[in-house]
Design an enzyme around this catalytic site. Sequence first.
Site, PDB file in Angstrom:
ATOM      1  N   ASN A 139     -10.122   0.135   0.198  1.00  0.00           N
ATOM      2  CA  ASN A 139      -8.644   0.024   0.243  1.00  0.00           C
ATOM      3  C   ASN A 139      -8.286  -0.827  -1.342  1.00  0.00           C
ATOM      4  OD1 ASN A 139      -5.968  -0.420   0.594  1.00  0.00           O
ATOM      5  ND2 ASN A 139      -6.133  -1.192   2.666  1.00  0.00           N
ATOM      6  N   HIS A 199      -3.247   7.130   2.334  1.00  0.00           N
ATOM      7  CA  HIS A 199      -3.489   5.895   1.821  1.00  0.00           C
ATOM      8  C   HIS A 199      -4.797   5.688   2.458  1.00  0.00           C
ATOM      9  CE1 HIS A 199      -4.012   1.958   0.795  1.00  0.00           C
ATOM     10  NE2 HIS A 199      -3.755   1.387   2.033  1.00  0.00           N
ATOM     11  N   CYS A 204       0.875  -1.259   0.096  1.00  0.00           N
ATOM     12  CA  CYS A 204      -0.065   0.083   0.051  1.00  0.00           C
ATOM     13  C   CYS A 204       0.922   1.384   0.003  1.00  0.00           C
ATOM     14  CB  CYS A 204      -0.835   0.118   1.079  1.00  0.00           C
ATOM     15  SG  CYS A 204      -1.934  -1.402   1.184  1.00  0.00           S
TER      16      CYS A 204
HETATM   17  N1  ACO Z   1     -18.082  -8.044  10.237  1.00  0.00           N
HETATM   18  C1  ACO Z   1     -18.755  -8.310  11.473  1.00  0.00           C
HETATM   19  N2  ACO Z   1     -18.068  -8.604  12.391  1.00  0.00           N
HETATM   20  C2  ACO Z   1     -16.657  -8.642  12.324  1.00  0.00           C
HETATM   21  C3  ACO Z   1     -16.174  -8.412  11.024  1.00  0.00           C
HETATM   22  C4  ACO Z   1     -17.051  -8.203   9.916  1.00  0.00           C
HETATM   23  N3  ACO Z   1     -16.595  -7.854   8.683  1.00  0.00           N
HETATM   24  N4  ACO Z   1     -14.608  -8.703  11.041  1.00  0.00           N
HETATM   25  C5  ACO Z   1     -14.353  -8.986  12.432  1.00  0.00           C
HETATM   26  N5  ACO Z   1     -15.441  -8.687  13.290  1.00  0.00           N
HETATM   27  C6  ACO Z   1     -15.981  -9.155  14.477  1.00  0.00           C
HETATM   28  C7  ACO Z   1     -14.543  -9.942  14.910  1.00  0.00           C
HETATM   29  O1  ACO Z   1     -14.901 -11.338  15.090  1.00  0.00           O
HETATM   30  C8  ACO Z   1     -14.491  -9.554  16.516  1.00  0.00           C
HETATM   31  O2  ACO Z   1     -15.729 -10.435  17.059  1.00  0.00           O
HETATM   32  P1  ACO Z   1     -15.337 -10.746  18.758  1.00  0.00           P
HETATM   33  O3  ACO Z   1     -15.304  -9.610  19.530  1.00  0.00           O
HETATM   34  O4  ACO Z   1     -16.763 -11.568  18.870  1.00  0.00           O
HETATM   35  O5  ACO Z   1     -13.991 -11.453  18.631  1.00  0.00           O
HETATM   36  C9  ACO Z   1     -15.266  -8.194  16.470  1.00  0.00           C
HETATM   37  O6  ACO Z   1     -15.801  -7.856  15.128  1.00  0.00           O
HETATM   38  C10 ACO Z   1     -13.956  -7.083  16.687  1.00  0.00           C
HETATM   39  O7  ACO Z   1     -12.915  -7.296  15.869  1.00  0.00           O
HETATM   40  P2  ACO Z   1     -11.618  -6.472  15.704  1.00  0.00           P
HETATM   41  O8  ACO Z   1     -10.485  -7.275  14.969  1.00  0.00           O
HETATM   42  O9  ACO Z   1     -10.981  -6.493  17.327  1.00  0.00           O
HETATM   43  O10 ACO Z   1     -12.116  -5.257  15.255  1.00  0.00           O
HETATM   44  P3  ACO Z   1     -11.305  -3.847  15.058  1.00  0.00           P
HETATM   45  O11 ACO Z   1     -12.056  -2.861  15.612  1.00  0.00           O
HETATM   46  O12 ACO Z   1     -10.078  -3.901  15.161  1.00  0.00           O
HETATM   47  O13 ACO Z   1     -11.500  -3.597  13.450  1.00  0.00           O
HETATM   48  C11 ACO Z   1     -10.297  -3.897  11.362  1.00  0.00           C
HETATM   49  C12 ACO Z   1     -10.926  -4.559  12.607  1.00  0.00           C
HETATM   50  C13 ACO Z   1     -11.106  -2.785  10.700  1.00  0.00           C
HETATM   51  C14 ACO Z   1      -9.749  -4.660  10.441  1.00  0.00           C
HETATM   52  C15 ACO Z   1      -9.263  -2.714  11.918  1.00  0.00           C
HETATM   53  O14 ACO Z   1      -8.378  -3.355  12.994  1.00  0.00           O
HETATM   54  C16 ACO Z   1      -8.384  -2.000  11.144  1.00  0.00           C
HETATM   55  O15 ACO Z   1      -9.031  -1.345  10.334  1.00  0.00           O
HETATM   56  N6  ACO Z   1      -7.202  -2.410  11.059  1.00  0.00           N
HETATM   57  C17 ACO Z   1      -6.232  -1.767  10.064  1.00  0.00           C
HETATM   58  C18 ACO Z   1      -6.311  -2.531   8.605  1.00  0.00           C
HETATM   59  C19 ACO Z   1      -5.825  -2.002   7.841  1.00  0.00           C
HETATM   60  O16 ACO Z   1      -6.049  -0.417   7.506  1.00  0.00           O
HETATM   61  N7  ACO Z   1      -5.129  -2.289   6.805  1.00  0.00           N
HETATM   62  C20 ACO Z   1      -4.771  -1.781   5.701  1.00  0.00           C
HETATM   63  C21 ACO Z   1      -3.593  -1.124   5.919  1.00  0.00           C
HETATM   64  S1  ACO Z   1      -2.279  -1.700   4.879  1.00  0.00           S
HETATM   65  C22 ACO Z   1      -2.843  -2.032   3.597  1.00  0.00           C
HETATM   66  O17 ACO Z   1      -3.491  -1.173   2.984  1.00  0.00           O
HETATM   67  C23 ACO Z   1      -2.754  -3.218   2.778  1.00  0.00           C
END
Ligand code: ACO
Length: 326
Positions: A283, A253, A120
């Site tokens: 993304n 990004h 990215c």
């Molecule tokens: N729909 C519903 N529930 C979901 C989903 C979904 N799509 N995905 C995960 N959950 C659930 C999980 O299972 C978890 O459930 P639990 O509490 O029962 O275990 C709950 O939601 C919370 O999950 P977390 O992983 O803690 O959620 P978080 O608030 O961290 O959000 C996310 C996840 C959106 C991926 C976040 O961590 C994030 O944005 N991280 C950065 C990712 C990113 O930006 N990546 C790209 C950068 S680099 C590149 O671009 C390649």
Amino acid sequence: MSIYSRITGTGSYLPPRRVTNDELAAEMATRGLETSDEWIVERTGIKARHFAAPDVVASDLALEASKNALQAANIQASDIDLIIVATSTPDMVFPSTAAILQNKLGIANGCPVFDMQAVCSGFVYALTVADSMIKSGSAKRVLVVGAEVFSRILDFNDRTTCVLFGDGAGAVVLEASDKPGILATELHADGSHVDILCVPGNVSGGQVIGSPLLRMDGQAVFKLAVGVLDKAARAALEKAKMQEADIDWLIPHQANLRIMMSTARKLKLAPEKVVVTVDQHGNTSAASIPLALDHAVRSGQVKPGQNVMLEGVGGGFTWGAVLLTM
Ligand code: ACO
């Protein structure tokens, strides 16, 4: 006389198939996976993404974005003397997507071409290299492209990642100029974090060894991203002897609205100064910054003479910033 590099044209392209969160959730439900528009919007800001048709490859998207950028720069494809394509979803293992793009554009002038693999952060890496090659006199008119078909490497049985990404391409023409354009660049990487965001498979002995699908530790990526982006932007400002208040637009990004706004807050920038397209594109990895830049230029947000901070972060772990005047 100093040689600078300036963006003289921008272009972008999205495949026509737009998939809303509700549509994706309904499709995932048929495979027993639960998600919702509410969850996706609250955690990421994403409302929709575009997916390419099965027979469309990254160079097809790159071609359309490049044609738009060439037209905006008012030059012919044959005027280009270097092509860099930032992608993690190339058409082939080799040759480079840039070589395939050169052929599709009908450029027969023998110009050098190569792909940039920094996930990215790929576009800020590619722009930095293009800027250096212009300043060293090795190139005069560079086509810098970010193009991705991330839908090909998504695990649609993993709800934690498949809702986040989309396909698309963005391109700029970067030309040698006696007027300032790119003011400062700043690149970094920390290879000790390879495992938190990767497609671990490789091709060996005629087979794919390991998984060909993306896996990510979202929370680890989130923490690293918010810890480095404002520092890279500040380092670029320092190199250019400029202040945070000199930034007219932040084009980060487009991965997650919460990461983008956290960076803006740390740089004391109002949310209105952040170009946001993640809501409509998801993304798109290396394509996200040039897609957002082109959107901002064509919508009249970013105007000639304004200072723009581009910043990328992604797998590797890689990150960086490019400060420029449009
Ligand atoms: N729909 C519903 N529930 C979901 C989903 C979904 N799509 N995905 C995960 N959950 C659930 C999980 O299972 C978890 O459930 P639990 O509490 O029962 O275990 C709950 O939601 C919370 O999950 P977390 O992983 O803690 O959620 P978080 O608030 O961290 O959000 C996310 C996840 C959106 C991926 C976040 O961590 C994030 O944005 N991280 C950065 C990712 C990113 O930006 N990546 C790209 C950068 S680099 C590149 O671009 C390649």
